[in-house]
Design a protein around this motif. Structure first.
Motif, PDB file in Angstrom:
ATOM      1  N   ASN A   1     -83.686  20.026  56.766  1.00 50.61           N
ATOM      2  CA  ASN A   1     -83.001  19.212  55.765  1.00 50.61           C
ATOM      3  C   ASN A   1     -82.584  20.067  54.578  1.00 50.61           C
ATOM      4  O   ASN A   1     -83.403  20.788  54.014  1.00 50.61           O
ATOM      5  N   VAL A   2     -81.327  19.969  54.214  1.00 51.68           N
ATOM      6  CA  VAL A   2     -80.804  20.694  53.056  1.00 51.68           C
ATOM      7  C   VAL A   2     -80.141  19.676  52.130  1.00 51.68           C
ATOM      8  O   VAL A   2     -79.266  18.926  52.568  1.00 51.68           O
ATOM      9  N   TYR A   3     -80.577  19.662  50.883  1.00 50.14           N
ATOM     10  CA  TYR A   3     -80.015  18.723  49.923  1.00 50.14           C
ATOM     11  C   TYR A   3     -79.064  19.457  48.984  1.00 50.14           C
ATOM     12  O   TYR A   3     -79.430  20.460  48.381  1.00 50.14           O
ATOM     13  N   PRO A   4     -77.811  18.971  48.869  1.00 50.40           N
ATOM     14  CA  PRO A   4     -76.805  19.654  48.064  1.00 50.40           C
ATOM     15  C   PRO A   4     -77.249  19.978  46.650  1.00 50.40           C
ATOM     16  O   PRO A   4     -76.948  21.056  46.141  1.00 50.40           O
ATOM     17  N   ALA A   5     -77.966  19.049  45.994  1.00 50.59           N
ATOM     18  CA  ALA A   5     -78.333  19.267  44.595  1.00 50.59           C
ATOM     19  C   ALA A   5     -79.156  20.535  44.417  1.00 50.59           C
ATOM     20  O   ALA A   5     -79.003  21.262  43.436  1.00 50.59           O
ATOM     21  N   GLU A   6     -80.030  20.823  45.389  1.00 51.12           N
ATOM     22  CA  GLU A   6     -80.855  22.022  45.326  1.00 51.12           C
ATOM     23  C   GLU A   6     -80.002  23.288  45.387  1.00 51.12           C
ATOM     24  O   GLU A   6     -80.201  24.238  44.638  1.00 51.12           O
ATOM     25  N   VAL A   7     -79.043  23.286  46.329  1.00 50.91           N
ATOM     26  CA  VAL A   7     -78.184  24.444  46.520  1.00 50.91           C
ATOM     27  C   VAL A   7     -77.255  24.606  45.317  1.00 50.91           C
ATOM     28  O   VAL A   7     -77.044  25.713  44.817  1.00 50.91           O
ATOM     29  N   GLU A   8     -76.715  23.484  44.860  1.00 50.45           N
ATOM     30  CA  GLU A   8     -75.822  23.529  43.694  1.00 50.45           C
ATOM     31  C   GLU A   8     -76.541  24.071  42.463  1.00 50.45           C
ATOM     32  O   GLU A   8     -75.979  24.852  41.691  1.00 50.45           O
ATOM     33  N   ASN A   9     -77.780  23.655  42.300  1.00 51.87           N
ATOM     34  CA  ASN A   9     -78.560  24.123  41.159  1.00 51.87           C
ATOM     35  C   ASN A   9     -78.703  25.645  41.181  1.00 51.87           C
ATOM     36  O   ASN A   9     -78.616  26.316  40.142  1.00 51.87           O
ATOM     37  N   ALA A  10     -78.912  26.198  42.376  1.00 52.97           N
ATOM     38  CA  ALA A  10     -79.033  27.655  42.507  1.00 52.97           C
ATOM     39  C   ALA A  10     -77.712  28.349  42.211  1.00 52.97           C
ATOM     40  O   ALA A  10     -77.665  29.355  41.503  1.00 52.97           O
ATOM     41  N   LEU A  11     -76.621  27.794  42.732  1.00 53.45           N
ATOM     42  CA  LEU A  11     -75.310  28.429  42.558  1.00 53.45           C
ATOM     43  C   LEU A  11     -74.816  28.351  41.124  1.00 53.45           C
ATOM     44  O   LEU A  11     -74.107  29.250  40.652  1.00 53.45           O
ATOM     45  N   PHE A  12     -75.188  27.289  40.424  1.00 52.33           N
ATOM     46  CA  PHE A  12     -74.755  27.139  39.033  1.00 52.33           C
ATOM     47  C   PHE A  12     -75.298  28.268  38.148  1.00 52.33           C
ATOM     48  O   PHE A  12     -74.773  28.533  37.072  1.00 52.33           O
ATOM     49  N   GLY A  13     -76.349  28.937  38.611  1.00 53.55           N
ATOM     50  CA  GLY A  13     -76.902  30.038  37.824  1.00 53.55           C
ATOM     51  C   GLY A  13     -76.055  31.288  37.839  1.00 53.55           C
ATOM     52  O   GLY A  13     -76.271  32.203  37.039  1.00 53.55           O
ATOM     53  N   HIS A  14     -75.085  31.357  38.748  1.00 54.10           N
ATOM     54  CA  HIS A  14     -74.222  32.538  38.811  1.00 54.10           C
ATOM     55  C   HIS A  14     -73.268  32.520  37.617  1.00 54.10           C
ATOM     56  O   HIS A  14     -72.640  31.496  37.333  1.00 54.10           O
ATOM     57  N   PRO A  15     -73.128  33.624  36.915  1.00 54.05           N
ATOM     58  CA  PRO A  15     -72.340  33.631  35.681  1.00 54.05           C
ATOM     59  C   PRO A  15     -70.855  33.306  35.859  1.00 54.05           C
ATOM     60  O   PRO A  15     -70.194  32.917  34.897  1.00 54.05           O
ATOM     61  N   ALA A  16     -70.343  33.424  37.084  1.00 56.81           N
ATOM     62  CA  ALA A  16     -68.911  33.152  37.299  1.00 56.81           C
ATOM     63  C   ALA A  16     -68.625  31.723  37.727  1.00 56.81           C
ATOM     64  O   ALA A  16     -67.466  31.316  37.801  1.00 56.81           O
ATOM     65  N   VAL A  17     -69.684  30.950  38.020  1.00 56.03           N
ATOM     66  CA  VAL A  17     -69.485  29.603  38.571  1.00 56.03           C
ATOM     67  C   VAL A  17     -69.373  28.565  37.459  1.00 56.03           C
ATOM     68  O   VAL A  17     -70.288  28.411  36.648  1.00 56.03           O
ATOM     69  N   ALA A  18     -68.240  27.851  37.459  1.00 57.80           N
ATOM     70  CA  ALA A  18     -68.029  26.774  36.489  1.00 57.80           C
ATOM     71  C   ALA A  18     -68.412  25.426  37.071  1.00 57.80           C
ATOM     72  O   ALA A  18     -68.943  24.561  36.372  1.00 57.80           O
ATOM     73  N   ASP A  19     -68.171  25.211  38.352  1.00 59.98           N
ATOM     74  CA  ASP A  19     -68.451  23.926  38.996  1.00 59.98           C
ATOM     75  C   ASP A  19     -68.664  24.185  40.474  1.00 59.98           C
ATOM     76  O   ASP A  19     -68.095  25.130  41.046  1.00 59.98           O
ATOM     77  N   VAL A  20     -69.460  23.354  41.094  1.00 58.43           N
ATOM     78  CA  VAL A  20     -69.755  23.559  42.510  1.00 58.43           C
ATOM     79  C   VAL A  20     -70.158  22.245  43.160  1.00 58.43           C
ATOM     80  O   VAL A  20     -70.819  21.404  42.536  1.00 58.43           O
ATOM     81  N   ALA A  21     -69.755  22.081  44.397  1.00 56.64           N
ATOM     82  CA  ALA A  21     -70.212  20.965  45.228  1.00 56.64           C
ATOM     83  C   ALA A  21     -70.546  21.521  46.602  1.00 56.64           C
ATOM     84  O   ALA A  21     -69.811  22.374  47.131  1.00 56.64           O
ATOM     85  N   VAL A  22     -71.629  21.052  47.183  1.00 56.44           N
ATOM     86  CA  VAL A  22     -72.083  21.534  48.481  1.00 56.44           C
ATOM     87  C   VAL A  22     -72.001  20.406  49.493  1.00 56.44           C
ATOM     88  O   VAL A  22     -72.411  19.268  49.213  1.00 56.44           O
ATOM     89  N   ILE A  23     -71.467  20.714  50.658  1.00 57.78           N
ATOM     90  CA  ILE A  23     -71.292  19.710  51.711  1.00 57.78           C
ATOM     91  C   ILE A  23     -71.733  20.301  53.047  1.00 57.78           C
ATOM     92  O   ILE A  23     -71.900  21.514  53.183  1.00 57.78           O
TER      93      ILE A  23
END
Length: 522
Positions: free
Chosen positions: A423-445
């Motif tokens: 099981n992979v929940y998007p919010a968990e992955v998005e939270n990790a990706l948001f930490g990247h300095p170049a990322v302004a917005d992200v959605a995981v599907i």
């Protein structure tokens, strides 16, 4: 046959089998055979160990390791001492491992050799852990499992078991925030033992050979081992999911029963030597944890002359809710896309947003009630109340019943992705990706994947003037979350579709990838 007279709790399993068939082999791991009498004796030593370590009833003990016979020695001992085994997903990143151990307040942690470094890295952050046991030895700073176990007397403490006593605690990710610990009790396990027998699929005979190959941090892996012990089977425990090793064990150990997720079945079918392996001993294949493609199922049926049973359930329902019996696997019956009918001791409904049952054929949320529904989420009363209302567990899965009472999974009410049974929940992955300095917005599907069922895809909006490539972002994510949660592919987009309240319209993002498919799960 499930001996209800003598097995009234999980703690009774080895007691009953050691009396009924002491010399029968309970489990085999990498050439190491253990009889039921020896399993009972070793689990007694473990129970005395937990008591000597000061573990009070309800104390949590962690396990992070590959599959091993030592796990079941420890588990059977823990329940005799009224301790609770916390399975830690060994695929988690170190910060996630630390979170689980701290949330559970684990007092003792059993660690396999592959994860010594991970535990050593986070140990200073886990104040509740006062003992680490090295399952495979080889650490001067931690006692080996065998030395720890054998330093205690082989005396069954015979503590009274309550139906409401927790047996195991497994962590499942939430759509938001941190993972939650699912408390599974003696009541839950008695219910699943009974359900397997009443439905007919757990017609396992004493001495039959049962393959335990799925990870023991998953409810399915634990269940298959325990159900085997309840019925007196010979459990062949495989350390890792390895298709060639599975085929070799089927041939050499004459495996009769096996549970595998669909991805593993597919891997077996793809092995170049599959047609030359003698699989005639296999009489039953159980599968679940994610939907299976019809073509894969038909190929498996053509390869194995066995009865196939699909099992649908969640960690929160002890892995049980419905089953698709062998006779329903006849393609002519048109039920191959179904996840089956409810167990005799479970109730399943499909409801609308207000909790009202929808008409047959209409899609709604699947809710489940019965003895297999968890006690609750560990120290999360609000989350428990949200998930279990009036005794009904709200699964987050959307489905419908056909005219014959067969349940079909249509989509997910929640946004969970199931990739290879994980099981992979998007919010968990998005939270990790948001930490990247170049990322302004992200959605995981989740998008279709022929190998894993679904694969994780990230749709990323970069900050103005910023640049990043796919490899860089994937490498960044790997430092923060488990590898199976890391996006396999990334699309850079100008903006994410959102509704007026700002919520990302994931269905809109997913739609192009699922076009032409009858359902939005794979």
């Amino acid at each position: 046959m499930f001996d209800r007279e003598h097995i009234r709790s999980v703690a009774d399993i080895t007691r009953a089998q050691a009396k009924a068939a002491p010399n029968d082999i309970a489990q085999v791991f990498e050439g190491r055979s253990t009889s039921y009498a020896a399993l009972h004796e070793r689990s007694n030593r473990c129970a005395q160990g937990f008591l000597a370590e000061g573990c009070k009833p309800g104390a949590r003990v962690g396990f992070i390791g590959k599959n091993s016979d030592r796990y079941f020695e420890m588990l059977h001992g823990a329940v005799k001492a009224k301790a609770v085994v916390v399975g830690v997903n060994w695929r988690l990143a170190p910060p996630e491992v630390a979170y689980v151990l701290n949330d559970a307040k684990a007092e003792i942690v059993f660690v396999g050799a592959e994860f010594y470094d991970v535990v050593a890295q986070v140990l200073s952050e886990c104040p509740s852990v006062r003992r680490v046991v090295a399952i495979d030895g080889g650490r001067v700073d931690w006692i080996s499992f065998d030395e720890w176990r054998d330093s205690f007397p082989a005396v069954d403490p015979m503590l009274p078991s309550d139906p409401d006593d927790d047996v195991i605690q497994l962590y499942t990710s939430g759509t938001t925030g941190h993972p939650k610990g699912v408390q599974l009790t003696n009541t839950n396990y008695m219910a699943i033992f009974e359900a397997g027998e009443m439905s007919g699929w757990a017609d396992w005979k004493r001495g039959e050979v049962n393959l335990v190959c799925m990870p023991l941090f998953h409810v399915a892996g634990v269940n298959i081992g325990l159900i085997g012990h309840v019925h007196g089977t010979k459990n062949i425990i495989l350390k890792d999911v390895d298709p060639q090793a599975i085929l070799k064990l089927i041939e050499t150990e004459k495996i009769n029963i096996a549970f595998m997720v669909p991805a593993v079945i597919l891997f077996l079918l793809q092995q170049p030597n599959i047609k030359s392996v003698d699989v005639s001993s296999v009489r039953q294949i159980l599968y679940g944890a994610s939907p299976i493609a019809e073509d894969v199922l038909k190929q498996a049926q053509a390869t194995f002359n066995a009865g196939f049973i699909q099992l649908y359930g969640l960690t929160e329902t002890t892995g049980g809710a419905t089953y698709l019996p062998p006779h329903a696997h006849d393609p002519a019956k048109g039920k191959l896309r179904s996840c089956g009918i409810s167990y005799p001791n479970m109730e399943i409904r499909v409801v609308d947003e207000k909790g009202n049952e929808v008409p047959q054929g209409a899609v709604g949320e699947i809710v489940i009630r019965g003895g297999m529904v968890m006690k609750g989420y560990w120290n999360r009363p609000e989350a428990t109340h949200e998930a279990v209302r009036g005794g009904w567990f709200h699964s987050g899965d959307a489905g419908y019943f056909d005219a014959d009472g067969y349940l079909y999974i249509h989509d997910r009410v929640k946004d969970m992705i199931v990739s290879g049974g994980e099981n992979v929940y998007p919010a968990e992955v998005e939270n990790a990706l948001f930490g990247h300095p170049a990322v302004a917005d992200v959605a995981v599907i989740g998008v279709p994947d022929e190998r894993w069922g679904e694969a994780v895809k990230a749709c990323i909006v970069l900050k103005p003037g910023a640049s990043a490539d796919v490899a860089e972002i994937i490498a960044f994510a790997k430092t923060r979350i488990a590898g199976y949660k890391v996006p396999k592919t990334i699309d850079f987009v100008a903006a994410l579709p959102r509704n007026p309240s700002g919520k990302v319209l994931r269905r809109e993002l997913r739609a192009p990838y699922w076009e032409g498919r009858a359902r939005m799960v794979n």
